[in-house]
Design a protein around this motif. Structure first.
Motif, PDB file in Angstrom:
ATOM      1  N   LYS A 261      -4.707  16.605  97.749  1.00 24.46           N
ATOM      2  CA  LYS A 261      -4.080  15.679  98.700  1.00 24.46           C
ATOM      3  C   LYS A 261      -2.709  16.226  99.123  1.00 24.46           C
ATOM      4  N   ALA A 262      -2.178  15.701 100.199  1.00 23.08           N
ATOM      5  CA  ALA A 262      -0.926  16.246 100.750  1.00 23.08           C
ATOM      6  C   ALA A 262       0.285  15.774  99.929  1.00 23.08           C
ATOM      7  N   PRO A 263       1.055  16.726  99.375  1.00 24.17           N
ATOM      8  CA  PRO A 263       2.252  16.314  98.639  1.00 24.17           C
ATOM      9  C   PRO A 263       3.437  16.072  99.570  1.00 24.17           C
ATOM     10  N   THR A 264       4.494  15.403  99.070  1.00 24.77           N
ATOM     11  CA  THR A 264       5.724  15.250  99.852  1.00 24.77           C
ATOM     12  C   THR A 264       6.476  16.583  99.791  1.00 24.77           C
ATOM     13  N   VAL A 265       6.886  17.093 100.921  1.00 27.84           N
ATOM     14  CA  VAL A 265       7.413  18.470 100.998  1.00 27.84           C
ATOM     15  C   VAL A 265       8.847  18.588 100.473  1.00 27.84           C
ATOM     16  N   ALA A 266       9.663  17.551 100.743  1.00 30.63           N
ATOM     17  CA  ALA A 266      11.108  17.648 100.464  1.00 30.63           C
ATOM     18  C   ALA A 266      11.475  18.176  99.068  1.00 30.63           C
ATOM     19  N   PRO A 267      10.876  17.691  97.993  1.00 31.02           N
ATOM     20  CA  PRO A 267      11.286  18.173  96.665  1.00 31.02           C
ATOM     21  C   PRO A 267      11.036  19.669  96.466  1.00 31.02           C
ATOM     22  N   PHE A 268      10.020  20.189  97.129  1.00 36.21           N
ATOM     23  CA  PHE A 268       9.700  21.622  96.968  1.00 36.21           C
ATOM     24  C   PHE A 268      10.770  22.507  97.611  1.00 36.21           C
ATOM     25  N   ALA A 269      11.308  22.021  98.715  1.00 34.87           N
ATOM     26  CA  ALA A 269      12.325  22.811  99.428  1.00 34.87           C
ATOM     27  C   ALA A 269      13.614  22.924  98.623  1.00 34.87           C
ATOM     28  N   GLU A 270      13.792  22.008  97.655  1.00 35.96           N
ATOM     29  CA  GLU A 270      15.028  22.022  96.855  1.00 35.96           C
ATOM     30  C   GLU A 270      14.921  22.907  95.614  1.00 35.96           C
ATOM     31  N   ILE A 271      13.742  23.411  95.334  1.00 32.62           N
ATOM     32  CA  ILE A 271      13.559  24.255  94.139  1.00 32.62           C
ATOM     33  C   ILE A 271      14.306  25.575  94.333  1.00 32.62           C
ATOM     34  N   PRO A 272      15.093  26.051  93.381  1.00 31.49           N
ATOM     35  CA  PRO A 272      15.789  27.339  93.516  1.00 31.49           C
ATOM     36  C   PRO A 272      14.768  28.473  93.705  1.00 31.49           C
ATOM     37  N   GLY A 273      15.047  29.356  94.660  1.00 37.86           N
ATOM     38  CA  GLY A 273      14.133  30.477  94.937  1.00 37.86           C
ATOM     39  C   GLY A 273      13.172  30.171  96.071  1.00 37.86           C
ATOM     40  N   VAL A 274      13.115  28.904  96.512  1.00 37.73           N
ATOM     41  CA  VAL A 274      12.251  28.553  97.648  1.00 37.73           C
ATOM     42  C   VAL A 274      13.096  28.618  98.934  1.00 37.73           C
ATOM     43  N   VAL A 275      12.657  29.416  99.877  1.00 41.29           N
ATOM     44  CA  VAL A 275      13.389  29.550 101.155  1.00 41.29           C
ATOM     45  C   VAL A 275      13.000  28.420 102.101  1.00 41.29           C
ATOM     46  N   ARG A 276      11.703  28.153 102.130  1.00 40.48           N
ATOM     47  CA  ARG A 276      11.208  27.133 103.041  1.00 40.48           C
ATOM     48  C   ARG A 276       9.876  26.588 102.535  1.00 40.48           C
ATOM     49  N   ALA A 277       9.611  25.330 102.785  1.00 37.40           N
ATOM     50  CA  ALA A 277       8.301  24.777 102.399  1.00 37.40           C
ATOM     51  C   ALA A 277       7.745  23.968 103.559  1.00 37.40           C
ATOM     52  N   ASP A 278       6.465  24.194 103.858  1.00 40.56           N
ATOM     53  CA  ASP A 278       5.811  23.467 104.964  1.00 40.56           C
ATOM     54  C   ASP A 278       4.468  22.939 104.472  1.00 40.56           C
ATOM     55  N   LEU A 279       3.978  21.964 105.220  1.00 38.82           N
ATOM     56  CA  LEU A 279       2.650  21.433 104.905  1.00 38.82           C
ATOM     57  C   LEU A 279       1.702  21.787 106.045  1.00 38.82           C
ATOM     58  N   GLU A 280       0.555  22.330 105.691  1.00 38.41           N
ATOM     59  CA  GLU A 280      -0.441  22.669 106.723  1.00 38.41           C
ATOM     60  C   GLU A 280      -1.730  21.934 106.419  1.00 38.41           C
TER      61      GLU A 280
END
Lengths: 344, 286
Positions: A261-280
């Motif tokens: 299922k589709a997760p909420t993207v915002a928390p992933f973008a805050e993880i150190p080492g993550v440049v960008r997170a998108d949902l497709e």
């Protein structure tokens, strides 16, 4: 610098002025009588092509690719700067330059349809000062090389589009030029013809030491064929690198997490080492696309943190895959960034 | 030298096309012959007032005169057309871009194409003139040197004019449509040109002399129809025909002057426009 390059463009600048009668003014919404607009076909463009190199010039429609080709072949004069072929200024030494250059322009018929391919090559060869036995021999060799030997005595109007395009390349090669300029050589061709033309281009560049400039919209062709790529947008050269280096230009690593299922993207973008997170949304369900920093340790830690976050969000992981960077992605991102900069 | 190399290529191309489309070439000549015969029958012999009008010019060979004027007009129409419609056609097919990228330059390529086209046209027109003249019982007088000199001057006169119009078409594409009217004007002038039309107030006469076809047609008719003879008054007041060489005929010198003028204007305008078109980025495109 000039000695290294067979073709060189130095600070080329070209503006075309378009005139519109009775346009609607965007601010006042009133109709004006007359409006002039400057279109940049080349904005201080500089690049060079070495002997034995295939240079790909990419860009959206109207970016200025064909104008570059026409400036090297002397059909268009730059407003500023100079184009050099084998050290000769195209504008000042046009006749000498044209003996060194073969050109296939996009969408033109080039060949004379009532004549056969062999007759076309003889005619254009004579126009380019090739004569006698040498001309006949070269015409036969070229038709053999490009795969038109069995069509040499068939009128051009009876040939397929791919065969006509192959003939156009032969015409460009009849005077044995050092430089070959190909403007969209694979437009409208089927896969087989496109591949055949690509193979022939590679062969003649590698084996015969020519330099080739190709403009194309086909990123796969460019990625496979070209040693060096230049990307042009609104007349500006926004990237010019060897193909491998260009593919590494966005060095971040992209990972795709397929989930139930589709997760909420915002928390992933805050993880150190993550440049960008998108949902497709894919055919087989949602996918979280995460761009990670290239450093190995930081990337490993970020990957682990992403899986933990998915678990924490009660999202079941189905698969993880690393997405390969390709020229199309690079092209789209570079031109989008360039468009954004232009609009600001 | 490069001109002859390009001309050789053009001869090869024209010969192949003529040979390949021999039926079209042949039927074209038959149709031309038929059309001329119908025109003569319809315009000259069926209309007494027309014949009367022509006879006012004291020309005993009205039909031959008409045919010759018609053919010269067609020639002028064709030669100038090579620079306008021909140029547009080549631009539309992409062949023009190839010619622009030839090391010999566009002007040399065009000149060679026009020479070959004109020679082909002169040969086929010559056959038609002979056939029609023979059919209507007229007579043409052949004098090799004056005729060759006149054809060469006429050709360069028209080529100069064609270069000027072609140069304008390179930049201002819509001039091609205006050129059709100019070509029709030249055609009409060739049909009706004779020495008497120069009897006008001097500004109009000068304008007629400056047009590229007036003196050429008058001179050609003088040699081919009048056999280089002039009507003069004898000592007893009677009219007599005396031989007077073309080289002593005043319109011949007007023709030379017009030829020099148009060649100069044509080549200058063409080179300037080619250069301008290169800067505008429209060279070779339509």
């Amino acid at each position: 610098m000039t000695d290294d390059y067979l073709v060189e463009l130095q600070d080329i600048h070209k503006v075309f002025t378009t005139r519109h009668l009775l346009p609607v003014d965007e601010e006042t919404r009133k109709r004006r009588l007359f409006k002039k607009r400057d279109v940049y076909a080349a904005n201080n463009v500089s690049f060079g092509i070495r002997r034995g190199e295939v240079f790909g010039l990419l860009g959206p429609n109207g970016a200025g690719k064909t104008t570059m080709v026409k400036m090297i072949s002397g059909l268009v004069r730059p407003d500023k700067g100079q184009a050099l072929v084998d050290g000769l200024n195209v504008d000042k030494k046009r006749k000498q330059v044209l003996r060194k250059v073969g050109v296939v322009l996009e969408g033109t018929r080039t060949s004379i349809w009532p004549l056969t391919p062999l007759e076309n090559l003889i005619y254009y060869g004579m126009l380019k000062d090739v004569r006698g036995k040498l001309l006949r021999q070269r015409a036969h060799d070229l038709l053999d090389f490009i795969g038109l030997k069995d069509k040499k005595n068939v009128q051009v109007r009876r040939l397929s589009r791919g065969q006509k395009q192959k003939l156009a390349i032969c015409i460009a090669l009849i005077a044995d030029p050092q430089v070959l300029l190909l403007d969209e050589p694979s437009t409208g061709l089927d896969v087989q013809s496109s591949r055949a033309i690509k193979d022939r281009i590679m062969e003649m560049t590698r084996d015969h030491g020519r330099c080739v400039l190709v403009t194309t919209h086909d990123m796969h062709v460019a990625q496979e064929l070209c040693d060096h790529i230049g990307i042009i947008n609104h007349g500006k050269l926004i990237a010019c690198k060897p193909t491998e280096a260009l593919l590494d230009v966005f060095s971040e690593q992209v990972f795709v997490f397929r989930t139930d299922k589709a997760p909420t993207v915002a928390p992933f973008a805050e993880i150190p080492g993550v440049v960008r997170a998108d949902l497709e949304q894919g055919m087989d369900g949602p996918a979280l696309v995460v761009h990670l920093v290239p450093e190995l340790e930081a990337r490993s830690a970020a990957l682990y943190a992403v899986t933990r976050q998915l678990e924490h969000a009660d999202v079941r992981l189905r698969a993880i895959a690393q997405r390969q960077q390709n020229l199309e992605n690079v092209f789209l991102r570079l031109t989008a960034e360039s468009d954004l900069a232009e609009s600001q | 030298m490069s001109f002859f190399l390009v001309m050789k290529a053009e001869i090869v191309r024209s010969f192949i096309i003529m040979r390949r489309y021999w039926f079209r070439t042949l039927t074209g000549m038959f149709i031309g012959y038929g059309m001329l015969m119908v025109l003569i029958a319809g315009f000259i012999y069926s209309r007494p007032e027309m014949e009367e009008g022509l006879n006012r010019f004291d020309d005993p060979t009205a039909a031959t005169n008409f045919v010759l004027g018609f053919i010269i007009g067609m020639f002028a129409f064709g030669v100038v057309g090579m620079f306008t419609q021909g140029l547009q056609g080549m631009a539309a097919t992409g062949v023009l871009e190839q010619l622009c990228m030839s090391p010999h330059g566009l002007a040399v390529n065009f000149m060679a194409q026009t020479v070959v086209g004109a020679v082909t046209s002169i040969i086929s027109s010559g056959i038609m003139v002979f056939a029609v003249t023979w059919s209507v019982g007229g007579m043409l007088h052949w004098d090799t040197i004056p005729i060759l000199v006149l054809l060469t001057l006429t050709f360069f006169n028209l080529v100069g004019f064609g270069f000027m119009v072609g140069g304008l078409v390179l930049v201002f594409k819509q001039v091609g449509q205006v050129a059709i009217i100019l070509r029709m004007g030249l055609f009409a002038l060739a049909v009706f040109a004779r020495e008497e039309i120069l009897d006008q107030p001097w500004p109009l006469a000068l304008m007629l002399h400056l047009l590229p076809i007036t003196d050429a047609t008058i001179c050609l008719k003088y040699v081919l129809i009048k056999n280089q003879t002039m009507t003069v008054m004898g000592p007893d007041g009677e009219t007599i025909e005396v031989f007077r060489s073309l080289f002593l005929y005043p319109p011949f010198y007007w023709l030379i002057a017009s030829c020099v003028l148009w060649t100069f204007i044509g080549l200058t305008v063409f080179r300037f426009m080619e250069d301008y078109s290169r800067s505008k980025g429209t060279l070779g495109s339509y």
